[in-house]
Write an enzyme that holds these catalytic residues in place. Structure first.
Site, short mmCIF file in Angstrom:
data_model
loop_
_atom_site.label_atom_id
_atom_site.label_comp_id
_atom_site.label_asym_id
_atom_site.label_seq_id
_atom_site.Cartn_x
_atom_site.Cartn_y
_atom_site.Cartn_z
CB SER A 185 -0.95 0.02 1.21
OG SER A 185 -0.21 -0.02 2.42
CG HIS A 213 -4.22 -1.35 -0.97
ND1 HIS A 213 -4.73 -0.08 -1.10
CD2 HIS A 213 -3.89 -1.50 0.34
CE1 HIS A 213 -4.70 0.53 0.07
NE2 HIS A 213 -4.19 -0.31 0.96
CE LYS A 243 -7.14 -0.48 2.15
NZ LYS A 243 -7.66 -1.02 3.42
#
Length: 395
Positions: A185, A213, A243
């Protein structure tokens, strides 16, 4: 407050402020979209993990509203008593289909997943090979398991193979697991999953990938494991629903036997109330959107390349990102904090990231372009970066 506690807090908070390491928490006064309002001022938002804009998507909002009206605002119990609603079953079935696995189990957060899954499988008789840049939740999950933690150099396959061989040949461990983020990340680089899988097969290692991610971003949205075509081979696929999915929660996907074990042994699953009906319904809707079309994912990548090319052309160091994560590496902590403040003053919200989140001397302003940014917004951001970069002598 006790005197000892007061002295401890004052000393350490003061030290963080003096070294430019104290993280100020900002309050957002509008929905977390491509443009937000903070302190009464509009900002182009480049700090959200809302990669695909789904956090404010009308389809997800409608799904959540419908779920609240039908099911109420809470699940009412832990999953193992009577907190498992048909909404949770549907979410897990959809997740398994999305990730290409036999089954999936959902949790209250991605952080909970790593606390739950690692400690449910690994113990003091085992060893874990962990990438040195793995997320804090992986580190804490490893510690909780009481297994021996063996860190290997970041994405260094020679170091991984050497340490895997040593651990295997020592005969000291009942099981050995290798854990890596799918996408890292802070720098935006991708784990070398094909090489990792090769090493895992050679030494009979359990494989564990945290794809927080990567889901919704790589593999046409299905994630890093899908990107490498390893969805049938990786033992544990971990992800978050907060996310790219745009809601909240987390999941573990894998073989049915893995999921069956986690449902009877992972403590956050056993002792925490299930996610709300609204969250389960909205997350399911988001995944269905991603399975139906790759449009949002493609738009995300188009915007990411546009921003990265613009910053590079100005002379900024955006590292070696292979994903939409776009670090603008400044270096010294106080300068990094100052850079971020000046961006804010110019209407660009891009948060500074400094030690201990990243190593000292590698402070960066991390930019997170999304599918819902317009080219005009990105042009404005690039122009402000140029102004501030020249002003502070960064470019």
């Amino acid at each position: 407050m006790s005197e000892a506690l007061q002295q401890f807090l004052k000393k350490n908070v003061t030290a963080l402020r003096e070294h430019g390491l104290y993280n100020e928490i900002d309050t957002v006064e509008t929905p977390n979209g491509p443009v937000i309002k903070m302190n009464g001022k509009e900002q182009i938002n480049l700090s959200s993990n809302n990669y695909l804009g789904l956090a404010t998507d009308e389809r997800l909002k409608e799904a959540a509203i419908t779920a609240v009206k039908e099911w109420g605002v809470g699940a009412g119990a832990v999953r193992t008593i009577n907190g498992t609603l048909t909404l949770h079953d549907k979410l897990e079935e959809t997740l398994a289909h999305f990730k290409g696995t036999e089954a999936a189990i959902s949790f209250q957060s991605g952080f909970n997943c790593n606390m739950a899954a690692i400690s449910a499988v690994m113990n003091k008789h085992d060893a874990i090979l962990s990438d040195e840049l793995n997320h804090a939740s992986i580190i804490d999950g490893c510690r909780l398991s009481r297994a021996t933690i063996i860190r290997y150099n970041h994405s260094d396959m020679d170091d991984l193979r050497k340490k895997a061989k040593e651990a295997k040949e020592s005969g000291n461990y009942s099981k050995i697991m290798i854990i890596t983020d799918g996408v890292f990340s802070m720098d935006g680089d991708i784990a070398k999953l094909s090489d990792i899988m090769e090493i895992a097969k050679e030494f009979d290692l359990i494989t564990y990938v945290d794809d927080a991610h990567g889901s919704g971003v790589l593999g046409k949205g299905a994630g890093t494991v899908k990107h490498f075509g390893l969805e049938k081979e990786i033992d544990f696929q971990i992800g978050t629903l907060s996310k790219a999915i745009g809601v909240v929660g987390g999941y573990v996907a894998g073989k049915k036997l893995v999921v069956d074990w986690l449902k009877v042994s992972s403590r956050p699953f056993l002792f925490s109330t299930a996610v709300t009906p609204a969250d389960a319904a909205a997350a399911t809707q988001a995944i269905e959107v991603l399975m139906e079309s790759t449009e949002l994912c493609e738009r995300l990548w188009e915007n990411a390349r546009y921003l990265q090319d613009g910053l590079r052309s100005l002379g900024f160091d955006v590292g070696k990102s292979e994903t939409p994560i776009t670090p603008c590496i400044i270096g010294e902590e106080k300068t990094t904090q100052q850079f971020s403040r000046r961006l804010f003053e110019e209407g660009i919200y891009a948060k500074s990231i400094v030690f201990p989140t990243v190593p000292k001397g590698t402070g960066r302003v991390r930019n997170m372009p999304t599918a819902v940014h317009t080219k005009a917004m990105l042009d404005r951001a690039i122009a402000v970066y140029e102004k501030v970069g020249k002003e502070l002598g960064v470019i």
